[in-house]
Design an enzyme around this catalytic site. Structure first.
Site, PDB file in Angstrom:
ATOM      1  N   ASP A 121       0.856  -1.187   0.000  1.00 49.73           N
ATOM      2  CA  ASP A 121       0.000   0.000   0.000  1.00 49.73           C
ATOM      3  C   ASP A 121       0.887   1.230   0.000  1.00 49.73           C
ATOM      4  O   ASP A 121       1.987   1.218   0.564  1.00 49.73           O
ATOM      5  CB  ASP A 121      -0.910   0.015   1.225  1.00 49.73           C
ATOM      6  CG  ASP A 121      -2.014  -1.027   1.147  1.00 49.73           C
ATOM      7  OD1 ASP A 121      -2.404  -1.389   0.029  1.00 49.73           O
ATOM      8  OD2 ASP A 121      -2.497  -1.446   2.210  1.00 49.73           O
ATOM      9  N   ASP A 139      -6.867  -1.542  -4.596  1.00 46.80           N
ATOM     10  CA  ASP A 139      -7.913  -1.209  -3.624  1.00 46.80           C
ATOM     11  C   ASP A 139      -8.878  -0.181  -4.190  1.00 46.80           C
ATOM     12  O   ASP A 139     -10.091  -0.287  -4.003  1.00 46.80           O
ATOM     13  CB  ASP A 139      -7.293  -0.650  -2.335  1.00 46.80           C
ATOM     14  CG  ASP A 139      -6.416  -1.649  -1.607  1.00 46.80           C
ATOM     15  OD1 ASP A 139      -6.608  -2.862  -1.774  1.00 46.80           O
ATOM     16  OD2 ASP A 139      -5.531  -1.190  -0.861  1.00 46.80           O
TER      17      ASP A 139
END
Length: 156
Positions: A121, A139
């Protein structure tokens, strides 16, 4: 008699979209791995940073304490969800765009789990000292796809 799935002509544009999103996701994560150390932050705009973190869990780091059963559960869960969504995608004749987004994102994060044991991330939106959860392209794709599915099914 089993039903055969045939990739229809209009599906190819959605498959191309999945490949594009997946490519951007993979490339962006490789760029982060190459250019930022873990927990390193790079300011992009006043409300956006690149912040390299590893997510061993699912959304918002749920199940991230890294026990072996949880890793296996998340990997199996990802694969089952992807198969279910692809099956749904192949049965649909329209409104494929949203499912294309979800499939691409799910596969992008699955690749990370298989390759690294965690999801990379790096997108960090913030207002002053308040930071939203750090996320990635996959995401974002999943989130947008789910929003469109909800809108299409519940807000006509």
């Amino acid at each position: 008699m089993k039903k055969k799935y045939v990739i229809k002509k209009n599906y190819w544009i959605h498959i191309a979209l999945m490949v594009l999103i997946l490519s951007i996701d993979i490339y962006s994560k490789k760029w982060i791995l190459k250019n930022l150390y873990i927990y390193e932050k790079k300011n992009i705009f006043s409300v956006l940073n690149f912040f390299h973190v590893h997510n061993y869990g699912i959304a918002f780091s749920i199940f991230s304490d890294q026990e072996k059963w949880q890793k296996n559960f998340l990997l199996t869960f990802n694969i089952i969800i992807i198969i279910f969504i692809i099956n749904t995608f192949l049965k649909l004749k329209k409104k494929l765009f949203s499912y294309s987004l979800v499939i691409a994102g799910a596969i992008g994060n699955l690749i990370d789990r298989i390759q690294y044991g965690f999801v990379i991330d790096f997108i960090d939106f913030h207002i002053n000292n308040w930071h939203f959860a750090t996320f990635n392209i996959a995401d974002s794709s999943i989130f947008i796809g789910i929003l469109i599915i909800i809108k299409n099914n519940y807000y006509r």
